[in-house]
Motif scaffolding. Structure first.
Motif, PDB file in Angstrom:
ATOM      1  N   VAL A   1     -13.020  -2.667   3.757  1.00  0.00           N
ATOM      2  CA  VAL A   1     -12.036  -3.191   3.073  1.00  0.00           C
ATOM      3  C   VAL A   1     -12.052  -2.609   1.563  1.00  0.00           C
ATOM      4  O   VAL A   1     -13.088  -2.341   0.955  1.00  0.00           O
ATOM      5  N   MET A   2     -11.007  -3.097   0.749  1.00  0.00           N
ATOM      6  CA  MET A   2     -10.629  -2.868  -0.595  1.00  0.00           C
ATOM      7  C   MET A   2     -11.381  -3.971  -1.361  1.00  0.00           C
ATOM      8  O   MET A   2     -11.288  -5.115  -1.181  1.00  0.00           O
ATOM      9  N   GLU A   3     -12.219  -3.473  -2.335  1.00  0.00           N
ATOM     10  CA  GLU A   3     -12.589  -4.665  -3.458  1.00  0.00           C
ATOM     11  C   GLU A   3     -11.713  -5.226  -4.252  1.00  0.00           C
ATOM     12  O   GLU A   3     -10.595  -4.525  -4.520  1.00  0.00           O
ATOM     13  N   VAL A   4     -11.699  -6.343  -4.679  1.00  0.00           N
ATOM     14  CA  VAL A   4     -10.923  -6.801  -5.503  1.00  0.00           C
ATOM     15  C   VAL A   4     -11.017  -6.307  -7.019  1.00  0.00           C
ATOM     16  O   VAL A   4     -12.116  -6.277  -7.500  1.00  0.00           O
TER      17      VAL A   4
ATOM     18  N   PHE B   1       1.048  -1.259  -0.100  1.00  0.00           N
ATOM     19  CA  PHE B   1      -0.026  -0.086   0.102  1.00  0.00           C
ATOM     20  C   PHE B   1       0.692   1.190   0.187  1.00  0.00           C
ATOM     21  O   PHE B   1       1.765   1.143   0.703  1.00  0.00           O
ATOM     22  N   PRO B   2       0.583   2.333  -0.636  1.00  0.00           N
ATOM     23  CA  PRO B   2       1.256   3.696  -0.802  1.00  0.00           C
ATOM     24  C   PRO B   2       0.918   4.318   0.597  1.00  0.00           C
ATOM     25  O   PRO B   2       0.615   5.631   0.338  1.00  0.00           O
TER      26      PRO B   2
ATOM     27  N   VAL C   1     -19.555  -6.053  13.408  1.00  0.00           N
ATOM     28  CA  VAL C   1     -20.342  -5.564  12.134  1.00  0.00           C
ATOM     29  C   VAL C   1     -19.797  -6.488  10.792  1.00  0.00           C
ATOM     30  O   VAL C   1     -18.837  -7.108  10.930  1.00  0.00           O
ATOM     31  N   THR C   2     -20.567  -6.376   9.814  1.00  0.00           N
ATOM     32  CA  THR C   2     -20.244  -6.940   8.710  1.00  0.00           C
ATOM     33  C   THR C   2     -19.276  -5.922   7.878  1.00  0.00           C
ATOM     34  O   THR C   2     -19.598  -4.705   7.767  1.00  0.00           O
ATOM     35  N   LEU C   3     -18.392  -6.347   7.343  1.00  0.00           N
ATOM     36  CA  LEU C   3     -17.484  -5.387   6.461  1.00  0.00           C
ATOM     37  C   LEU C   3     -18.146  -4.796   5.306  1.00  0.00           C
ATOM     38  O   LEU C   3     -18.638  -5.558   4.512  1.00  0.00           O
ATOM     39  N   GLY C   4     -17.767  -3.462   5.074  1.00  0.00           N
ATOM     40  CA  GLY C   4     -18.052  -2.689   3.838  1.00  0.00           C
ATOM     41  C   GLY C   4     -16.887  -2.957   2.845  1.00  0.00           C
ATOM     42  O   GLY C   4     -15.847  -3.182   3.173  1.00  0.00           O
ATOM     43  N   LYS C   5     -17.467  -2.628   1.597  1.00  0.00           N
ATOM     44  CA  LYS C   5     -16.117  -2.595   0.629  1.00  0.00           C
ATOM     45  C   LYS C   5     -16.059  -1.183  -0.059  1.00  0.00           C
ATOM     46  O   LYS C   5     -17.233  -0.419  -0.126  1.00  0.00           O
ATOM     47  N   LEU C   6     -14.876  -0.993  -0.518  1.00  0.00           N
ATOM     48  CA  LEU C   6     -14.662   0.345  -1.390  1.00  0.00           C
ATOM     49  C   LEU C   6     -14.020   0.004  -2.594  1.00  0.00           C
ATOM     50  O   LEU C   6     -13.045  -1.039  -2.515  1.00  0.00           O
ATOM     51  N   GLU C   7     -14.167   0.579  -3.969  1.00  0.00           N
ATOM     52  CA  GLU C   7     -13.339   0.345  -5.096  1.00  0.00           C
ATOM     53  C   GLU C   7     -12.255   0.690  -4.547  1.00  0.00           C
ATOM     54  O   GLU C   7     -11.690   1.579  -3.608  1.00  0.00           O
ATOM     55  N   ARG C   8     -11.043   0.142  -5.327  1.00  0.00           N
ATOM     56  CA  ARG C   8      -9.599   0.482  -5.099  1.00  0.00           C
ATOM     57  C   ARG C   8      -9.234   1.936  -4.987  1.00  0.00           C
ATOM     58  O   ARG C   8      -8.668   2.278  -3.881  1.00  0.00           O
TER      59      ARG C   8
ATOM     60  N   PHE D   1     -11.084   3.535  -1.980  1.00  0.00           N
ATOM     61  CA  PHE D   1     -10.204   3.135  -0.713  1.00  0.00           C
ATOM     62  C   PHE D   1      -9.130   3.929  -0.504  1.00  0.00           C
ATOM     63  O   PHE D   1      -8.713   4.522   0.648  1.00  0.00           O
ATOM     64  N   TYR D   2      -8.219   4.253  -1.667  1.00  0.00           N
ATOM     65  CA  TYR D   2      -7.224   5.138  -1.360  1.00  0.00           C
ATOM     66  C   TYR D   2      -7.404   6.624  -1.073  1.00  0.00           C
ATOM     67  O   TYR D   2      -6.755   6.968  -0.177  1.00  0.00           O
ATOM     68  N   GLU D   3      -8.604   7.037  -1.584  1.00  0.00           N
ATOM     69  CA  GLU D   3      -8.986   8.274  -1.223  1.00  0.00           C
ATOM     70  C   GLU D   3      -9.420   8.552   0.156  1.00  0.00           C
ATOM     71  O   GLU D   3      -9.206   9.332   0.883  1.00  0.00           O
ATOM     72  N   ARG D   4     -10.133   7.371   0.712  1.00  0.00           N
ATOM     73  CA  ARG D   4     -10.651   7.494   1.929  1.00  0.00           C
ATOM     74  C   ARG D   4      -9.508   7.380   3.000  1.00  0.00           C
ATOM     75  O   ARG D   4      -9.362   7.819   4.069  1.00  0.00           O
ATOM     76  N   ALA D   5      -8.294   6.464   2.467  1.00  0.00           N
ATOM     77  CA  ALA D   5      -7.063   6.230   3.381  1.00  0.00           C
ATOM     78  C   ALA D   5      -6.374   7.648   3.611  1.00  0.00           C
ATOM     79  O   ALA D   5      -5.895   7.821   4.881  1.00  0.00           O
ATOM     80  N   LYS D   6      -6.451   8.590   2.609  1.00  0.00           N
ATOM     81  CA  LYS D   6      -5.808   9.516   2.444  1.00  0.00           C
ATOM     82  C   LYS D   6      -6.300  10.732   3.428  1.00  0.00           C
ATOM     83  O   LYS D   6      -5.595  11.365   4.092  1.00  0.00           O
ATOM     84  N   THR D   7      -7.674  10.500   3.905  1.00  0.00           N
ATOM     85  CA  THR D   7      -8.367  11.484   4.917  1.00  0.00           C
ATOM     86  C   THR D   7      -8.386  10.730   6.345  1.00  0.00           C
ATOM     87  O   THR D   7      -8.914  11.216   7.426  1.00  0.00           O
TER      88      THR D   7
END
Length: 143
Positions: free
Chosen positions: A73-76, A33-34, A102-109, A112-118
């Motif tokens: 989590v990040m979607e495949v 991960f960057p 909870v049940t895990l939600g998913k974000l497109e790759r 996910f990067y944009e969300r992690a940035k914040t």
């Protein structure tokens, strides 16, 4: 030494977890991960797995119970319905360790990067399994 604190949580990580407020997010990511490039506080746990880091964090930090997806989590790529084995392990840890399972939600790759940035902080692990990335939102401890 402190009691009941997983020893893999360094003083810097504990500081971040304590400084986070309700609704702040923490990304726990794999070795690919960057993390540093995203600009958030980056704590390193080289040599440790993302699953071990998640379990340690959820031992001391509550999950947000006021939002529908406090763990993402990040979607495949190319197969958003796939569930990598590490994601299945994240789900098990969340159900068994979190105070608010909870049940895990998913974000497109890239989402996910944009969300992690914040995120308030990122913990970069030595995880080598692909898709070993999860974002958790801090909740409150209601006494």
């Amino acid at each position: 030494m402190l009691r009941n604190i997983p020893p893999i949580l360094s003083p810097d990580i504990l500081w971040s977890l304590r400084a986070m407020g309700h609704g702040d997010e923490l990304a726990i990511v794999d070795a690919n991960f960057p993390a540093t490039a995203l600009g958030a506080r980056c704590h390193r746990l080289d040599g440790l797995t993302a699953t071990d880091a998640l379990k340690a964090v959820l031992t001391v930090m509550p999950l947000d119970s006021y939002v529908p997806d406090p763990a993402l989590v990040m979607e495949v790529v190319g197969d958003p319905d796939a569930i990598p084995s590490i994601v299945a392990e994240f789900q098990t840890i969340t159900l068994e360790t979190a105070d608010h399972p909870v049940t895990l939600g998913k974000l497109e790759r890239f989402a996910f990067y944009e969300r992690a940035k914040t995120a308030f902080a990122i913990i970069q692990t030595g995880e080598t399994r692909l898709y070993g990335n999860i974002i958790v939102k801090k909740g409150v401890i209601d006494q």
